[in-house]
Write a protein that holds these residues in place. Structure first.
Motif, PDB file in Angstrom:
ATOM      1  N   GLN A  19      15.039 -52.340  -4.466  1.00  0.00           N
ATOM      2  CA  GLN A  19      15.003 -50.967  -4.916  1.00  0.00           C
ATOM      3  C   GLN A  19      16.068 -50.128  -4.218  1.00  0.00           C
ATOM      4  N   GLN A  20      16.421 -49.024  -4.865  1.00  0.00           N
ATOM      5  CA  GLN A  20      17.329 -48.065  -4.249  1.00  0.00           C
ATOM      6  C   GLN A  20      16.563 -47.101  -3.352  1.00  0.00           C
ATOM      7  N   ILE A  21      15.232 -47.179  -3.404  1.00  0.00           N
ATOM      8  CA  ILE A  21      14.394 -46.312  -2.586  1.00  0.00           C
ATOM      9  C   ILE A  21      13.122 -47.081  -2.233  1.00  0.00           C
ATOM     10  N   THR A  22      12.648 -46.925  -1.008  1.00  0.00           N
ATOM     11  CA  THR A  22      11.417 -47.594  -0.605  1.00  0.00           C
ATOM     12  C   THR A  22      10.225 -46.838  -1.185  1.00  0.00           C
ATOM     13  N   TRP A  26       9.507 -42.874  -1.650  1.00  0.00           N
ATOM     14  CA  TRP A  26       9.176 -42.380  -2.996  1.00  0.00           C
ATOM     15  C   TRP A  26       7.956 -41.463  -2.935  1.00  0.00           C
ATOM     16  N   LYS A  84      18.316 -51.202 -14.254  1.00  0.00           N
ATOM     17  CA  LYS A  84      19.486 -50.959 -13.412  1.00  0.00           C
ATOM     18  C   LYS A  84      19.066 -50.613 -11.982  1.00  0.00           C
ATOM     19  N   GLN A  85      17.756 -50.657 -11.728  1.00  0.00           N
ATOM     20  CA  GLN A  85      17.171 -50.377 -10.422  1.00  0.00           C
ATOM     21  C   GLN A  85      17.236 -48.899 -10.038  1.00  0.00           C
ATOM     22  N   ASP A  86      17.473 -48.039 -11.011  1.00  0.00           N
ATOM     23  CA  ASP A  86      17.486 -46.597 -10.777  1.00  0.00           C
ATOM     24  C   ASP A  86      16.106 -46.066 -11.174  1.00  0.00           C
TER      25      ASP A  86
END
Length: 228
Positions: A19-22, A26, A84-86
């Motif tokens: 992920q781009q954020i944990t 989040w 896209k993992q966004d």
């Protein structure tokens, strides 16, 4: 065998990726950013937010023609960003889809996918169940709900979870026998239980339709573990 099981677990949970954020970050951001919560967290919106919502609705209605078509378009965009993992932008789009049509079950498919990707299976299941209340015959939601049960089974080896997974996969299959995601995961389920006949059956059905979800690793595992 250990490698195979690990590989299968990764295959069955295809939405879990880097992920781009944990998830902890989040949840922290979601305390002040309602767009990161399903249905905007049912928050009371400001006058400015309401005005922005109306502008969005107008723009998408002009583009798509109807609320449902506009909502479907936003759901598709949401999944495009998800892959896209966004995840942030994906959640924004799913919420906008809900704003256009709160009765669109696919919106909750999207909400569930967000939580699934964070491995918060309980929250994912809550969203899937809400979606199924709107459309009990959603093949996509039934398949992803089955995937949650299968993931639990891979972790605890409980027959109850496996049976719930199979039952949901079968219902999804009866609704849409051409859903390749369903076919692939049904094959994986049966392979895990060493039911080679059914593993090959659904693998071949998926293959005939194009076999898009099938990976090289699974083909190799099935070929070695279920020799014809």
């Amino acid at each position: 065998m250990k490698y195979t099981i690990t590989c299968i677990l990764l295959l069955i949970t295809t939405l879990i990726f880097g992920q781009q954020i944990t998830y902890s970050n989040w949840k922290k951001e979601a305390k002040t950013e309602i767009r990161l919560l399903p249905k905007y967290g049912n928050a009371v919106k400001t006058k400015e937010q309401k005005t922005s919502d109306q502008e969005l609705i107008k723009a998408y209605l002009e583009k798509a023609g109807t609320n449902r078509k506009a909502s479907d378009l936003l759901v598709k965009q949401g999944f495009d960003y998800l892959y896209k993992q966004d995840l942030k932008t994906a959640m924004y789009r799913f919420n906008q889809a809900w704003l256009l049509d709160s009765t669109n079950a696919d919106v909750f498919w999207g909400f569930g996918a967000i939580y699934f990707s964070f491995e918060d299976f309980e929250s994912a299941m809550q969203q899937y169940d809400e979606g199924l209340k709107l459309n009990a015959n959603s093949s996509n939601i039934l398949t992803d709900k089955a995937t949650v049960y299968m993931t639990r089974f891979m972790e605890n080896h409980g027959d109850k979870d496996f049976n719930l997974a199979i039952n949901n996969f079968k219902k999804s299959y009866s609704i849409d026998p051409k859903n390749q995601n369903t076919l692939f995961k049904m094959s994986v389920c049966y392979f895990v239980k060493k039911d080679c006949e059914n593993a090959w059956k659904y693998y071949n059905e998926c293959k005939k339709l194009g076999g898009k979800p099938i990976t090289k690793e699974y083909t190799e595992a099935l070929t070695q573990g279920c020799k014809k």
